[in-house]
Design a protein around this motif. Structure first.
Motif, PDB file in Angstrom:
ATOM      1  N   GLN A  30      -6.776 -55.097 -50.267  1.00 29.12           N
ATOM      2  CA  GLN A  30      -7.801 -56.046 -49.839  1.00 29.12           C
ATOM      3  C   GLN A  30      -9.021 -55.270 -49.347  1.00 29.12           C
ATOM      4  O   GLN A  30      -8.875 -54.362 -48.539  1.00 29.12           O
ATOM      5  N   PRO A  31     -10.217 -55.599 -49.821  1.00 23.25           N
ATOM      6  CA  PRO A  31     -11.409 -54.947 -49.288  1.00 23.25           C
ATOM      7  C   PRO A  31     -11.603 -55.282 -47.810  1.00 23.25           C
ATOM      8  O   PRO A  31     -11.183 -56.339 -47.344  1.00 23.25           O
ATOM      9  N   VAL A  32     -12.244 -54.389 -47.097  1.00 24.51           N
ATOM     10  CA  VAL A  32     -12.514 -54.608 -45.679  1.00 24.51           C
ATOM     11  C   VAL A  32     -13.746 -55.496 -45.549  1.00 24.51           C
ATOM     12  O   VAL A  32     -14.782 -55.240 -46.163  1.00 24.51           O
ATOM     13  N   GLU A  33     -13.612 -56.529 -44.738  1.00 27.26           N
ATOM     14  CA  GLU A  33     -14.740 -57.443 -44.537  1.00 27.26           C
ATOM     15  C   GLU A  33     -15.817 -56.764 -43.712  1.00 27.26           C
ATOM     16  O   GLU A  33     -15.530 -56.207 -42.657  1.00 27.26           O
ATOM     17  N   PRO A  34     -17.065 -56.767 -44.193  1.00 32.11           N
ATOM     18  CA  PRO A  34     -18.131 -56.143 -43.413  1.00 32.11           C
ATOM     19  C   PRO A  34     -18.379 -56.897 -42.111  1.00 32.11           C
ATOM     20  O   PRO A  34     -18.144 -58.104 -42.023  1.00 32.11           O
ATOM     21  N   VAL A  35     -18.861 -56.183 -41.131  1.00 33.62           N
ATOM     22  CA  VAL A  35     -19.162 -56.777 -39.831  1.00 33.62           C
ATOM     23  C   VAL A  35     -20.648 -57.089 -39.779  1.00 33.62           C
ATOM     24  O   VAL A  35     -21.480 -56.243 -40.087  1.00 33.62           O
ATOM     25  N   TYR A  36     -20.982 -58.315 -39.423  1.00 32.77           N
ATOM     26  CA  TYR A  36     -22.380 -58.694 -39.245  1.00 32.77           C
ATOM     27  C   TYR A  36     -22.446 -59.762 -38.174  1.00 32.77           C
ATOM     28  O   TYR A  36     -21.460 -60.423 -37.870  1.00 32.77           O
ATOM     29  N   VAL A  37     -23.612 -59.938 -37.601  1.00 33.06           N
ATOM     30  CA  VAL A  37     -23.811 -60.895 -36.515  1.00 33.06           C
ATOM     31  C   VAL A  37     -24.137 -62.255 -37.118  1.00 33.06           C
ATOM     32  O   VAL A  37     -25.027 -62.377 -37.959  1.00 33.06           O
ATOM     33  N   ARG A  38     -23.410 -63.265 -36.665  1.00 27.62           N
ATOM     34  CA  ARG A  38     -23.680 -64.623 -37.128  1.00 27.62           C
ATOM     35  C   ARG A  38     -24.974 -65.093 -36.491  1.00 27.62           C
ATOM     36  O   ARG A  38     -25.143 -65.027 -35.283  1.00 27.62           O
ATOM     37  N   PRO A  39     -25.917 -65.585 -37.293  1.00 25.11           N
ATOM     38  CA  PRO A  39     -27.188 -66.055 -36.719  1.00 25.11           C
ATOM     39  C   PRO A  39     -26.994 -67.340 -35.920  1.00 25.11           C
ATOM     40  O   PRO A  39     -25.985 -68.031 -36.051  1.00 25.11           O
TER      41      PRO A  39
END
Length: 96
Positions: A30-39
């Motif tokens: 499974q690819p690693v889900e990128p981390v980003y800030v939810r607007p």
């Protein structure tokens, strides 16, 4: 002549549509889900639709989440990686 050209364009577009959604792509890990800030929500009662993995070319690409208008009497079911005997396949999220 114009009719034949139009028919050719319609057939090409239809073929590309069916080719893009007809098969499943399997991966061994499974690819690693990128981390980003939810607007911040753009309007009251906005529903966050989480990001998804999309098969492009020969690999999965992560498409970030977005806000959507709520649908009456429906909830969003988040997509997930489904283990199979051939590897993992991405099952898209949907409104239920």
């Amino acid at each position: 002549m114009k009719t034949i050209a139009k028919l050719g364009i319609v057939l090409a577009l239809t073929g590309s549509l069916f080719a893009s959604c007809s098969s499943q792509a399997y991966v061994t890990e499974q690819p690693v889900e990128p981390v980003y800030v939810r607007p911040v929500a753009p309007y009251p009662n906005a529903v966050w639709v989480p990001g998804e993995w999309v098969w492009r070319g020969n690999h999965y690409v992560y498409r970030q989440g977005f806000y959507a208008r709520p649908r009456y009497n429906r909830v969003y079911v988040q997509g997930h990686w489904q283990p199979t005997n051939r590897g993992y396949v991405w099952v898209r999220g949907y409104w239920r």
